[in-house]
Design an enzyme around this catalytic site. Structure first.
Site, PDB file in Angstrom:
ATOM      1  N   CYS A   2       0.830  -1.188   0.000  1.00  0.00           N
ATOM      2  CA  CYS A   2       0.000   0.000   0.000  1.00  0.00           C
ATOM      3  C   CYS A   2       0.868   1.243   0.000  1.00  0.00           C
ATOM      4  O   CYS A   2       2.089   1.169  -0.083  1.00  0.00           O
ATOM      5  CB  CYS A   2      -0.912   0.010   1.231  1.00  0.00           C
ATOM      6  SG  CYS A   2      -1.853  -1.517   1.453  1.00  0.00           S
ATOM      7  N   ARG A  49      -4.666   1.385  -1.076  1.00  0.00           N
ATOM      8  CA  ARG A  49      -4.562  -0.045  -0.821  1.00  0.00           C
ATOM      9  C   ARG A  49      -4.384  -0.871  -2.094  1.00  0.00           C
ATOM     10  O   ARG A  49      -5.096  -0.679  -3.073  1.00  0.00           O
ATOM     11  CB  ARG A  49      -5.804  -0.561  -0.097  1.00  0.00           C
ATOM     12  CG  ARG A  49      -5.645  -2.033   0.306  1.00  0.00           C
ATOM     13  CD  ARG A  49      -6.900  -2.617   0.882  1.00  0.00           C
ATOM     14  NE  ARG A  49      -6.653  -3.956   1.413  1.00  0.00           N
ATOM     15  CZ  ARG A  49      -7.581  -4.892   1.572  1.00  0.00           C
ATOM     16  NH1 ARG A  49      -8.824  -4.648   1.247  1.00  0.00           N
ATOM     17  NH2 ARG A  49      -7.262  -6.076   2.061  1.00  0.00           N
ATOM     18  N   SER A  51      -4.798  -4.726  -2.570  1.00  0.00           N
ATOM     19  CA  SER A  51      -5.370  -5.814  -1.773  1.00  0.00           C
ATOM     20  C   SER A  51      -4.551  -7.095  -1.907  1.00  0.00           C
ATOM     21  O   SER A  51      -4.363  -7.611  -3.010  1.00  0.00           O
ATOM     22  CB  SER A  51      -6.810  -6.086  -2.221  1.00  0.00           C
ATOM     23  OG  SER A  51      -7.597  -4.924  -2.086  1.00  0.00           O
ATOM     24  N   ILE A  52      -4.085  -7.606  -0.770  1.00  0.00           N
ATOM     25  CA  ILE A  52      -3.272  -8.823  -0.739  1.00  0.00           C
ATOM     26  C   ILE A  52      -3.853  -9.841   0.242  1.00  0.00           C
ATOM     27  O   ILE A  52      -4.001 -11.013  -0.058  1.00  0.00           O
ATOM     28  CB  ILE A  52      -1.813  -8.510  -0.345  1.00  0.00           C
ATOM     29  CG1 ILE A  52      -1.200  -7.491  -1.311  1.00  0.00           C
ATOM     30  CG2 ILE A  52      -0.983  -9.792  -0.300  1.00  0.00           C
ATOM     31  CD1 ILE A  52      -1.020  -7.972  -2.727  1.00  0.00           C
ATOM     32  N   ILE A  53      -4.165  -9.386   1.462  1.00  0.00           N
ATOM     33  CA  ILE A  53      -4.702 -10.256   2.511  1.00  0.00           C
ATOM     34  C   ILE A  53      -6.055  -9.712   2.967  1.00  0.00           C
ATOM     35  O   ILE A  53      -6.211  -8.489   3.144  1.00  0.00           O
ATOM     36  CB  ILE A  53      -3.726 -10.344   3.707  1.00  0.00           C
ATOM     37  CG1 ILE A  53      -2.456 -11.099   3.277  1.00  0.00           C
ATOM     38  CG2 ILE A  53      -4.369 -11.028   4.902  1.00  0.00           C
ATOM     39  CD1 ILE A  53      -1.387 -11.150   4.353  1.00  0.00           C
ATOM     40  N   ASN A  74       1.607   0.040   5.564  1.00  0.00           N
ATOM     41  CA  ASN A  74       2.120  -0.395   4.263  1.00  0.00           C
ATOM     42  C   ASN A  74       3.060  -1.561   4.493  1.00  0.00           C
ATOM     43  O   ASN A  74       4.073  -1.409   5.176  1.00  0.00           O
ATOM     44  CB  ASN A  74       2.866   0.768   3.582  1.00  0.00           C
ATOM     45  CG  ASN A  74       3.661   0.320   2.366  1.00  0.00           C
ATOM     46  OD1 ASN A  74       3.283  -0.626   1.676  1.00  0.00           O
ATOM     47  ND2 ASN A  74       4.775   0.995   2.101  1.00  0.00           N
ATOM     48  N   GLY A  75       2.741  -2.734   3.927  1.00  0.00           N
ATOM     49  CA  GLY A  75       3.639  -3.871   4.075  1.00  0.00           C
ATOM     50  C   GLY A  75       2.905  -5.169   4.323  1.00  0.00           C
ATOM     51  O   GLY A  75       1.704  -5.291   4.048  1.00  0.00           O
ATOM     52  N   GLU A  76       3.646  -6.129   4.845  1.00  0.00           N
ATOM     53  CA  GLU A  76       3.079  -7.434   5.194  1.00  0.00           C
ATOM     54  C   GLU A  76       3.740  -7.926   6.474  1.00  0.00           C
ATOM     55  O   GLU A  76       4.963  -7.827   6.620  1.00  0.00           O
ATOM     56  CB  GLU A  76       3.331  -8.467   4.085  1.00  0.00           C
ATOM     57  CG  GLU A  76       2.804  -8.086   2.712  1.00  0.00           C
ATOM     58  CD  GLU A  76       1.286  -8.043   2.624  1.00  0.00           C
ATOM     59  OE1 GLU A  76       0.620  -8.605   3.530  1.00  0.00           O
ATOM     60  OE2 GLU A  76       0.765  -7.458   1.660  1.00  0.00           O
ATOM     61  N   VAL A 285      14.061 -10.861 -17.420  1.00  0.00           N
ATOM     62  CA  VAL A 285      14.366  -9.981 -18.550  1.00  0.00           C
ATOM     63  C   VAL A 285      15.861 -10.023 -18.794  1.00  0.00           C
ATOM     64  O   VAL A 285      16.645 -10.413 -17.916  1.00  0.00           O
ATOM     65  CB  VAL A 285      13.922  -8.524 -18.306  1.00  0.00           C
ATOM     66  CG1 VAL A 285      12.416  -8.423 -18.180  1.00  0.00           C
ATOM     67  CG2 VAL A 285      14.618  -7.938 -17.086  1.00  0.00           C
TER      68      VAL A 285
END
Length: 624
Positions: A2, A49, A51-53, A74-76, A285
């Site tokens: 986020c 946001r 959305s992850i969890i 912001n983060g996990e 890449v």
């Protein structure tokens, strides 16, 4: 992943919602899925946001049960399920299943010490309604960024500098010392930024802002090495267990996951561990030529059984992406591989929302080739400092290009002066030639040797390799590696996770003896041994390439002229001697010297200046 932003007003007034919207709108790329605001006397919080969890219930800002503690995050947090169970057992009531709400209740229980319990990557801002104070924290390694400005009765902050600039409260001017340090490091070391008056919150640091305008910074963790002599087998076994555990934790999400895959051991190790858990997609890449990483990456993906996507970046595509990359970086980071990362993030974002990557392994386990230098220079280590100084002056008189001259010069230069991290572009003498700046400032500013010296003082008891790794963990990694990783992936609304930069894994890495890190004629020895049987044999001992951009060749072609014209038009002629820049281009084009990296540092600064400063009044450095 986020983006957060906000402001604290020391007069107790309610922040203007239109200003908060501007702060949020300019970082929509960090969170296109949702937006949220909350205001109260003295405080305004803004949030974007991705959305992850808990995709349905993750709206922020979010509060505790009685609305006395508010957060944007912001983060996990990878250990949030364990922490949640502990907090529920202590009577805390949860409204959501998010990792965000864990931090709110941890703050209730432990106050500012809550950061020490978190395993993950994060920046968050907590408004304590009862104390009328703002508490902001950044994760242990500095994976997620946070910037702030304080003056005029206001405290402004954001995940990106853009949010602070969007308020219109900060005059866009260059910090002279930051420019000088950037020329050496190719980034600006924290806590400074290239902007006068805007600071970076350092890794593993919190800031608490009081209602009277005073604030306090606190360093809550230090990535110090404490080598212990153990058997190689013990280190290998524990490394395997901890890396597997870290990857498992970093895969927690409610969206699809993938992995960046280069030709090296680090990303391959992450991809192999992920593939052992579930089918995955991998992304790479490269550039045309002998060092095209996509060739090896495809072979690796086939061996691992991943669904692989790759792209060969043309010279035109590389240069066309630069303006966007510069805007997203906020301040100049002159690492050419950032543009390659921009492209691989764009590729991955077409297929997944979360990617894992191999950043951090070199810093933890001793992977850079320069870490072998202390062994190579051991024959000269016995000399007293005075003798080294005298011999250094003598060796400097040898003809340039003479075989062995560079070895003798480095061997008679103290570690504290010869190693400032993985980039050392302009020396102080070179700066004296190319910058138009007051000579007194050049003599008196806090220079790169002094900045690195603060970290060297803490490691006087350690071996040279550990000292070098500590320098990189505190300078190179947050300033270059993690800054480009965050900004280039967030440019495409892609969440990047780095399992090597896990505090539980670091607890092992910090105890590995140097003889297990640099051994057998190679770097990362213990890590390579630990990965035997887990990754393909043809990857185990491949040399590190790291997005090898063919910049040296490109700057002898048509784009060199384009770059010079853009530099001239950027408005930096009051800061840089254009004649010296032109001379560098000519020397490089004629093959007299390799000036590619030095030119790239100037070019990235010029494009940044044109993007963020040029339309504003030009900064004055008392040019001479």
């Amino acid at each position: 992943m986020c983006g957060i932003a906000g402001m604290m007003l020391f007069d107790g007034s309610v922040p203007d919602m239109s200003v908060l919207r501007r702060m949020s709108d300019c970082i929509v790329h960090r969170g296109p899925d949702d937006v949220g605001f909350w205001t109260d006397p003295g405080i305004g919080l803004a949030f974007r946001r991705l959305s992850i969890i808990d995709l349905k219930e993750g709206h922020q800002p979010l509060a505790n049960e009685d609305d006395s503690v508010w957060i944007t995050f912001n983060g996990e947090i990878y250990n949030y399920k364990v922490l949640r169970a502990q907090l529920v057992a202590r009577g805390h009531i949860f409204r959501t299943n998010t990792d965000t709400e864990i931090i709110v209740h941890l703050y209730e229980e432990h106050g500012e010490e809550c950061v020490k319990l978190l395993r993950g990557m994060f920046t968050f801002a907590i408004w304590d309604r009862n104390r009328k104070q703002l508490f902001i924290a950044r994760d242990h390694f500095g994976i997620k960024p946070l910037y702030y400005h304080i003056s005029g009765g206001k405290f402004l902050y954001g995940s990106e500098i853009k949010s602070i600039l969007a308020t219109g409260e900060v005059r866009r001017s260059i910090r002279p010392e930051s420019f000088l340090n950037y020329l050496t490091f190719q980034y600006v070391p924290d806590p400074d930024t290239m902007f006068e008056g805007i600071s970076k919150l350092p890794p593993a640091t919190t800031i608490t802002v009081k209602p009277d305008g005073t604030y306090r910074l606190n360093k809550y963790w230090d990535p110090m090495f404490e080598p212990v002599k153990r058997t190689l087998a013990e280190d290998i076994e524990e490394l395997r267990e901890r890396l597997k555990d870290s990857v498992v934790h970093h895969m927690v999400s409610d969206v699809e996951r993938g992995c960046f895959l280069s030709s090296g051991i680090d990303s391959t190790a992450i991809a192999a561990h992920m593939r052992a858990i579930e089918p995955i997609r991998t992304f790479s890449v490269g550039f045309e030529g002998s060092n095209n990483e996509t060739v090896i990456a495809r072979e690796t993906a086939a061996a691992l059984g991943t669904e692989h996507y790759s792209k060969v970046i043309t010279e035109k595509e590389f240069f066309d992406a630069i303006p966007s990359a510069v805007w997203h970086q906020d301040e100049p980071v002159a690492d050419p591989s950032a543009i390659a990362l921009y492209h691989v993030a764009e590729l991955a974002s077409e297929h997944v929302t979360v990617v894992l990557s191999g950043e951090g392994a070199d810093e933890l386990f001793g992977g850079y080739r320069i870490y072998r230098e202390p062994q190579a220079l051991r024959a000269m280590e016995w000399m007293p400092l005075g003798m080294k100084r005298s011999l250094h002056r003598l060796f400097a008189m040898l003809p340039a290009g003479m075989k062995g001259r560079n070895y003798l010069l480095r061997g008679t230069t103290p570690l504290e002066e010869r190693f400032l991290g993985n980039a050392k572009i302009y020396s102080e003498d070179m700066k004296g030639e190319i910058v138009r700046m007051n000579n007194e400032l050049l003599r008196s500013y806090r220079n790169p040797v002094q900045i690195a010296g603060d970290y060297y003082k803490k490691t006087a008891h350690l071996d040279p390799v550990s000292r070098m790794q500590y320098i990189d963990l505190n300078l190179w990694m947050p300033g270059d590696i993690l800054m480009k990783a965050d900004k280039m992936t967030m440019a495409h609304s892609l969440e990047l996770r780095v399992p090597f930069l896990d505090k539980e894994l670091f607890e092992l890495a910090r105890r590995i003896h140097v003889s297990h890190r640099i051994a057998g004629g190679t770097t990362k020895y213990v890590f390579r041994k630990a990965m035997e049987g887990i990754i393909p044999d043809f990857i185990l001992n491949r040399p590190k390439l790291g997005f090898p951009v063919p910049l040296r060749d490109w700057l002898k072609g048509p784009n060199a002229g384009r770059m010079l014209e853009e530099i001239k038009a950027s408005g930096i002629d009051t800061l840089v001697h254009m004649g010296e820049v032109e001379k560098l281009f000519k020397l490089h084009r004629d093959g007299a010297q390799d000036s590619a990296r030095r030119l790239w540092v100037i070019y990235m600064f010029a494009l940044w200046h044109a993007t963020y400063i040029q339309e504003q009044p030009k900064a004055s450095f008392a040019a001479v």
